[in-house]
Motif scaffolding. Structure first.
Motif, PDB file in Angstrom:
ATOM      1  N   GLY A   1      -1.211  -6.243   0.934  1.00  0.00           N
ATOM      2  CA  GLY A   1      -1.253  -5.108   1.837  1.00  0.00           C
ATOM      3  C   GLY A   1      -0.182  -5.223   2.900  1.00  0.00           C
ATOM      4  O   GLY A   1       0.695  -6.086   2.839  1.00  0.00           O
TER       5      GLY A   1
ATOM      6  N   VAL B   1      -5.964 -10.843  11.120  1.00  0.00           N
ATOM      7  CA  VAL B   1      -5.791  -9.800  10.115  1.00  0.00           C
ATOM      8  C   VAL B   1      -5.357 -10.462   8.812  1.00  0.00           C
ATOM      9  O   VAL B   1      -4.391 -11.210   8.781  1.00  0.00           O
ATOM     10  CB  VAL B   1      -4.738  -8.770  10.565  1.00  0.00           C
TER      11      VAL B   1
ATOM     12  N   LEU C   1      -3.966 -10.084   4.994  1.00  0.00           N
ATOM     13  CA  LEU C   1      -3.233  -9.201   4.100  1.00  0.00           C
ATOM     14  C   LEU C   1      -3.196  -9.822   2.712  1.00  0.00           C
ATOM     15  O   LEU C   1      -2.751 -10.961   2.552  1.00  0.00           O
ATOM     16  CB  LEU C   1      -1.798  -8.988   4.588  1.00  0.00           C
TER      17      LEU C   1
ATOM     18  N   GLN D   1       7.211  -3.533   9.966  1.00  0.00           N
ATOM     19  CA  GLN D   1       6.059  -3.654   9.074  1.00  0.00           C
ATOM     20  C   GLN D   1       6.134  -4.961   8.295  1.00  0.00           C
ATOM     21  O   GLN D   1       7.181  -5.329   7.771  1.00  0.00           O
ATOM     22  CB  GLN D   1       6.014  -2.487   8.090  1.00  0.00           C
TER      23      GLN D   1
ATOM     24  N   ASP E   1       0.829  -1.203   0.000  1.00  0.00           N
ATOM     25  CA  ASP E   1       0.000   0.000   0.000  1.00  0.00           C
ATOM     26  C   ASP E   1       0.864   1.252   0.000  1.00  0.00           C
ATOM     27  O   ASP E   1       1.789   1.401   0.804  1.00  0.00           O
ATOM     28  CB  ASP E   1      -0.903   0.031   1.241  1.00  0.00           C
TER      29      ASP E   1
ATOM     30  N   THR F   1       4.654  -6.964   5.028  1.00  0.00           N
ATOM     31  CA  THR F   1       4.013  -6.748   3.729  1.00  0.00           C
ATOM     32  C   THR F   1       3.822  -8.075   3.028  1.00  0.00           C
ATOM     33  O   THR F   1       4.766  -8.863   2.912  1.00  0.00           O
ATOM     34  CB  THR F   1       4.864  -5.824   2.840  1.00  0.00           C
TER      35      THR F   1
ATOM     36  N   CYS G   1       0.792  -4.399   7.368  1.00  0.00           N
ATOM     37  CA  CYS G   1       0.346  -4.022   8.711  1.00  0.00           C
ATOM     38  C   CYS G   1       1.562  -3.881   9.612  1.00  0.00           C
ATOM     39  O   CYS G   1       2.635  -4.446   9.355  1.00  0.00           O
ATOM     40  CB  CYS G   1      -0.649  -5.031   9.281  1.00  0.00           C
ATOM     41  N   THR G   2       1.410  -3.100  10.671  1.00  0.00           N
ATOM     42  CA  THR G   2       2.465  -2.906  11.652  1.00  0.00           C
ATOM     43  C   THR G   2       2.414  -4.029  12.682  1.00  0.00           C
ATOM     44  O   THR G   2       1.358  -4.340  13.227  1.00  0.00           O
ATOM     45  CB  THR G   2       2.305  -1.549  12.352  1.00  0.00           C
TER      46      THR G   2
ATOM     47  N   SER H   1       1.285   2.091   6.172  1.00  0.00           N
ATOM     48  CA  SER H   1      -0.119   1.710   6.135  1.00  0.00           C
ATOM     49  C   SER H   1      -0.347   0.622   7.157  1.00  0.00           C
ATOM     50  O   SER H   1       0.223  -0.449   7.075  1.00  0.00           O
ATOM     51  CB  SER H   1      -0.498   1.203   4.742  1.00  0.00           C
ATOM     52  N   THR H   2      -1.179   0.894   8.160  1.00  0.00           N
ATOM     53  CA  THR H   2      -1.462  -0.072   9.202  1.00  0.00           C
ATOM     54  C   THR H   2      -2.885  -0.548   9.036  1.00  0.00           C
ATOM     55  O   THR H   2      -3.817   0.235   9.162  1.00  0.00           O
ATOM     56  CB  THR H   2      -1.285   0.558  10.603  1.00  0.00           C
ATOM     57  N   MET H   3      -3.052  -1.833   8.776  1.00  0.00           N
ATOM     58  CA  MET H   3      -4.370  -2.371   8.543  1.00  0.00           C
ATOM     59  C   MET H   3      -4.977  -2.938   9.821  1.00  0.00           C
ATOM     60  O   MET H   3      -6.130  -3.317   9.843  1.00  0.00           O
ATOM     61  CB  MET H   3      -4.310  -3.458   7.470  1.00  0.00           C
ATOM     62  N   PHE H   4      -4.199  -3.021  10.898  1.00  0.00           N
ATOM     63  CA  PHE H   4      -4.745  -3.505  12.151  1.00  0.00           C
ATOM     64  C   PHE H   4      -5.125  -2.313  13.002  1.00  0.00           C
ATOM     65  O   PHE H   4      -4.398  -1.345  13.108  1.00  0.00           O
ATOM     66  CB  PHE H   4      -3.716  -4.363  12.892  1.00  0.00           C
TER      67      PHE H   4
END
Length: 310
Positions: free
Chosen positions: A271, A266, A268, A246, A130, A248, A273-274, A181-184
């Motif tokens: 994408g 989560v 991905l 991160q 992302d 990916t 997330c952290t 970009s953090t998706m969580f």
């Protein structure tokens, strides 16, 4: 007549459009996507580029060299972020932009472009996370020294259709700009983490910021080789990005993360997330699946942790 030229080929893709269609309906979502692609096209032309064709929720363009292409990429990321932040209702999904570019020879025929630079750029787009801009070493080399300093080497990726891996670099955000970009949903700890412990099949290693990125995959060239048919050759990447560790996803089947003892997983799909606290990373299938290929992680602070491999 076919014409061979040397230029920079850029592919841009708006991801998240599928969720827009689900939440907004076909007509409104199509309008948002079309307008966003038009914004990207205007920015590219403003930097001296030429749009070759639109590809649904993305496009392909060419530039005379990599520097104006990079300037266009930065402006695209910033513009889409402003559009999404200013006009998006809180319940509306966010669209992200992925960009890849390659400088090299191509053949132009009847307004379309073909060749190795086009193929590599298109495949490299699949590896972008992302809001990332990726490019190859031959694209980096013509840049001014100050601009080259803004790129971070990731790894050598195996791209579909190519025998030899390709060395890849990512454009880092401008100083003071946070593009992670953090998706969580949970926020990461306020104190900066200093290391990450990764454990797989009884082997545990500790990585500091300087020893990253780490590649997880089925390839023997990966830092953590997971021999499972559900795992891609280069499945996921762990790196230090904007002050956090991160993760990916680079795979075909997705990467799944479970934090601590929480039941929520989560997902991905190309994408990022952290990573914070501790948990498990699962490749290809959910960690709820029996015998799923997993790697456990723990974020460390060395003032209260012995930073020695177990």
């Amino acid at each position: 007549m076919p014409q061979t030229v040397t230029c920079t080929v850029l592919f841009a893709d708006l991801r998240g459009s599928t969720s827009l269609y689900e939440s907004l309906g076909n007509a409104e979502a199509a309008s948002v996507v079309t307008q966003s692609v038009s914004v990207v096209g205007r920015i590219i032309e403003g930097q001296g580029g030429r749009v070759i064709k639109t590809l649904g929720d993305g496009l392909m363009a060419v530039f005379k060299g990599p520097l104006p292409a990079i300037r266009a990429a930065e402006e695209v990321h910033e513009s889409i972020d402003r559009v999404m932040g200013a006009s998006r209702p809180a319940s509306q999904p966010v669209m992200r932009v992925q960009i890849a570019m390659v400088h090299g020879e191509m053949i132009e025929v009847a307004g379309d472009c073909f060749g190795d630079a086009v193929n590599v750029s298109a495949r490299l787009l699949d590896a972008a996370g992302d809001n990332e801009t990726l490019l190859t070493t031959q694209t980096l080399e013509p840049l001014p020294p100050e601009m080259r300093k803004r790129f971070r080497r990731l790894e050598r990726l195996h791209l579909r259709g190519r025998v030899e891996p390709v060395e890849v670099w990512r454009l880092e955000p401008r100083r003071g700009q946070d593009a992670a970009s953090t998706m969580f949903g949970d926020s990461a700890p306020t104190a900066a983490p200093e290391g990450i412990r990764l454990a797989s099949e009884g082997v545990s290693r500790i990585h500091t910021v300087r020893s990253l990125p780490v590649i997880i995959g089925r390839s023997h060239e990966a830092n953590y080789c997971v021999d499972d048919s559900r795992v891609s050759r280069s499945h996921a990447r762990i790196e230090w990005h904007s002050g956090n560790f991160q993760l990916t996803d680079l795979s075909s089947n997705g990467t799944y993360v479970r934090f601590g003892r929480q039941s929520e997983v989560v997902t991905l799909r190309r994408g990022a997330c952290t990573l914070h606290g501790r948990g498990v990373i699962c490749m290809g299938v959910s960690p709820n699946v029996l015998n799923a290929p997993t790697i456990s992680f723990e974020i460390l602070r060395f003032d209260d942790t012995d930073p020695q491999p177990i």
